[in-house]
Design a protein around this motif. Structure first.
Motif, PDB file in Angstrom:
ATOM      1  N   PRO A  22      -9.516 -15.532 -19.423  1.00  0.00           N
ATOM      2  CA  PRO A  22      -8.868 -14.464 -20.199  1.00  0.00           C
ATOM      3  C   PRO A  22      -7.358 -14.391 -19.977  1.00  0.00           C
ATOM      4  O   PRO A  22      -6.614 -14.048 -20.901  1.00  0.00           O
ATOM      5  N   ALA A  26      -4.605 -14.665 -22.915  1.00  0.00           N
ATOM      6  CA  ALA A  26      -3.538 -13.678 -23.097  1.00  0.00           C
ATOM      7  C   ALA A  26      -2.174 -14.358 -23.117  1.00  0.00           C
ATOM      8  O   ALA A  26      -1.306 -13.994 -23.919  1.00  0.00           O
ATOM      9  N   GLY A  30       0.161 -14.208 -26.343  1.00  0.00           N
ATOM     10  CA  GLY A  30       1.467 -13.577 -26.149  1.00  0.00           C
ATOM     11  C   GLY A  30       2.625 -14.541 -26.101  1.00  0.00           C
ATOM     12  O   GLY A  30       3.772 -14.129 -25.986  1.00  0.00           O
ATOM     13  N   ALA A  35       2.442 -11.632 -20.902  1.00  0.00           N
ATOM     14  CA  ALA A  35       1.177 -11.080 -21.387  1.00  0.00           C
ATOM     15  C   ALA A  35       0.058 -11.346 -20.390  1.00  0.00           C
ATOM     16  O   ALA A  35      -0.823 -10.502 -20.196  1.00  0.00           O
ATOM     17  N   ALA A  36       0.085 -12.496 -19.751  1.00  0.00           N
ATOM     18  CA  ALA A  36      -0.936 -12.808 -18.746  1.00  0.00           C
ATOM     19  C   ALA A  36      -0.782 -11.916 -17.519  1.00  0.00           C
ATOM     20  O   ALA A  36      -1.776 -11.481 -16.941  1.00  0.00           O
ATOM     21  N   ALA A  39      -2.172  -8.584 -18.499  1.00  0.00           N
ATOM     22  CA  ALA A  39      -3.635  -8.643 -18.509  1.00  0.00           C
ATOM     23  C   ALA A  39      -4.187  -8.623 -17.090  1.00  0.00           C
ATOM     24  O   ALA A  39      -5.226  -8.003 -16.826  1.00  0.00           O
TER      25      ALA A  39
END
Length: 60
Positions: A22, A26, A30, A35-36, A39
């Protein structure tokens, strides 16, 4: 042939792949690492809340 148990897959590698998928998704959506990181903080926050509510035995 030996009568031992069948070989198990590497558990740590499987759990790492499940955890990072996931985050990689992300980062891909992104188009960057921020974004990671966001997340990852959401995953950490949700794990803390779930543990505080007493459902930590049901949550990996």
């Amino acid at each position: 042939m030996s009568g031992g148990p069948p070989p198990r897959p590497p558990i740590a590698a499987t759990l790492t792949a499940l955890l990072t998928t996931p985050l990689a998704l992300a980062a891909s959506i992104g188009r960057g690492y921020l974004a990671a990181v966001a997340a990852m903080f959401v995953m950490l926050f949700s794990a803390q809340v779930i543990a505080a509510l007493g459902f930590d035995a049901c949550f990996p």
